[in-house]
Design an enzyme around this catalytic site. Structure first.
Site, PDB file in Angstrom:
ATOM      1  N   ASN A  37       1.100 -37.584  39.496  1.00 13.92           N
ATOM      2  CA  ASN A  37       2.298 -36.806  39.802  1.00 13.92           C
ATOM      3  C   ASN A  37       1.986 -35.689  40.802  1.00 13.92           C
ATOM      4  OD1 ASN A  37       4.394 -38.001  38.367  1.00 13.92           O
ATOM      5  ND2 ASN A  37       4.043 -36.784  36.514  1.00 13.92           N
ATOM      6  N   TYR A  89      -4.637 -35.773  35.826  1.00 11.97           N
ATOM      7  CA  TYR A  89      -4.691 -34.617  34.914  1.00 11.97           C
ATOM      8  C   TYR A  89      -4.859 -35.053  33.455  1.00 11.97           C
ATOM      9  CZ  TYR A  89      -2.959 -32.335  39.079  1.00 11.97           C
ATOM     10  OH  TYR A  89      -2.821 -31.885  40.372  1.00 11.97           O
ATOM     11  N   ASP A 104      -4.708 -42.149  36.306  1.00 15.94           N
ATOM     12  CA  ASP A 104      -4.014 -40.866  36.250  1.00 15.94           C
ATOM     13  C   ASP A 104      -5.074 -39.774  36.463  1.00 15.94           C
ATOM     14  OD1 ASP A 104      -1.993 -38.864  35.507  1.00 15.94           O
ATOM     15  OD2 ASP A 104      -3.190 -38.665  33.682  1.00 15.94           O
ATOM     16  N   ARG A 161       2.337 -26.876  29.507  1.00 11.21           N
ATOM     17  CA  ARG A 161       2.185 -28.315  29.731  1.00 11.21           C
ATOM     18  C   ARG A 161       3.467 -29.060  29.351  1.00 11.21           C
ATOM     19  NH1 ARG A 161       0.450 -32.579  32.592  1.00 11.21           N
ATOM     20  NH2 ARG A 161      -0.198 -34.325  31.313  1.00 11.21           N
TER      21      ARG A 161
END
Lengths: 222, 222
Positions: free
Chosen positions: A115, A10, A8, A39
């Protein structure tokens, strides 16, 4: 046993703290509340749009979440400030241990699985010099869905060509850990903030506080 | 124009404030933080489990979210306290204007459409005397998915037998409003907490602060 690794981005490879700093700079005394709510809404919108079948890319979702955050906190939605804050997403710092950890993981294939759309993630990879250590940079954008939909995790299987359980997926996000484990990956949780595990019926295979520690755990169990 | 009405339950018809009061009673000085985080995790888990394809009913999800909340806040996960707090979900108070508003909506067909499984929602309906005003009590549980998946909203179309745009869906939750509008319902947002609209690309058709006010708006535009 572990033949490939997907990371991932972030919060896992790239530190999002500079976002809070910029929020504080543009909206003094509101940086912490802003970045927390932002967030939360960013994730909510990614999940809700996927469930609704109304995909928009992560940059769009992130900016929508910022606009909502300003409105909920009663802050003025100044377009210049919004643009300045959004731009920090293209300049996030990489965590200091990442390059050394990449070497520790050896010659296994490595990819980012995020994402973020490529327009968001490629500037980070280029800026941090991580590209030389990666075989692929995979974005949920390719599927028109966001994590934790299985189609997104499947991207790593398809591009790296290894079976699910032989792929180590690494994330600092508890919900992403749960999604990846439910999909069938071997999962390493970078629990950078010392949180309890999410109660979603699955658990990570490894838990570490940073990427180097995780690399050592994987090495020790190989 | 509006031939039937479907109501969300939690926060829309039934006041979840008593949950916070019970949290405060069992964990003094933590009630507000607990109930806020608990609600957030309850929703997150409903969305994530739906995305992951790992459905568990809303009671289960709600209890899992409570356990996570206690762990994150560093509070002891005492089983008796957990059972006592969970039990408040079966005894929520109905908002005071609901019965009068039901009469105002006239002879149109009416239903509850909730994420809650029937074991959670039927005790509330019985206790509050709302059953006499309803044609159906519909639960997402029937689909094995949670809102905002279209299959859940489709339950109201199937059971009430009216076209989407002639069904007024009423919710106090901004994310539920967005999901219902994306599905194609006419949507009334009970904005009880004075929040900005969610930035999900759709907007409610009506916005009111309580159900009676909404009933009057619908009547005026009929």
């Amino acid at each position: 046993m572990i033949e490939a690794i997907a990371f991932d981005a972030y919060g896992t490879l790239y530190d999002v703290y500079s976002v809070e700093r910029k929020c504080e700079e543009e909206y003094p005394a509101s940086g912490a509340a802003m970045s927390r709510l932002w967030r939360q809404k960013q994730l909510e919108y990614s999940w809700l749009r996927t469930l609704m079948g109304r995909y928009a890319d992560f940059w769009h979702v992130t900016e929508d979440a910022l606009r909502y955050t300003l409105a909920e906190l009663g802050l003025e939605g100044d377009e210049e400030k919004i643009a300045a804050i959004m731009a920090t997403y293209l300049e996030l710092e990489m965590y200091p241990e990442v390059i050394e950890a990449m070497a520790r993981f050896g010659t296994r294939k490595k990819a980012i699985l995020t994402n973020g759309n490529l327009g968001m993630i490629e500037p980070l990879v280029a800026r941090s010099g991580l590209g030389a250590h990666l075989d692929a940079c995979l974005s949920a954008d390719e599927t028109g869905l966001f994590k934790v939909r299985p189609e997104v995790y499947q991207l790593a299987v398809d591009h790296l060509g290894v079976a699910r359980e032989r792929l180590l997926f690494v994330s600092s996000n508890g919900w992403d850990v749960a999604g990846a484990k439910a999909f069938g990956f071997t999962v390493g949780w970078l629990n950078r903030r010392g949180l309890p595990p999410e109660e979603l019926g699955v658990r990570a295979d490894y838990e570490a506080t940073n990427l180097l520690e995780l690399a050592e755990m994987v090495e020790a169990s190989a």
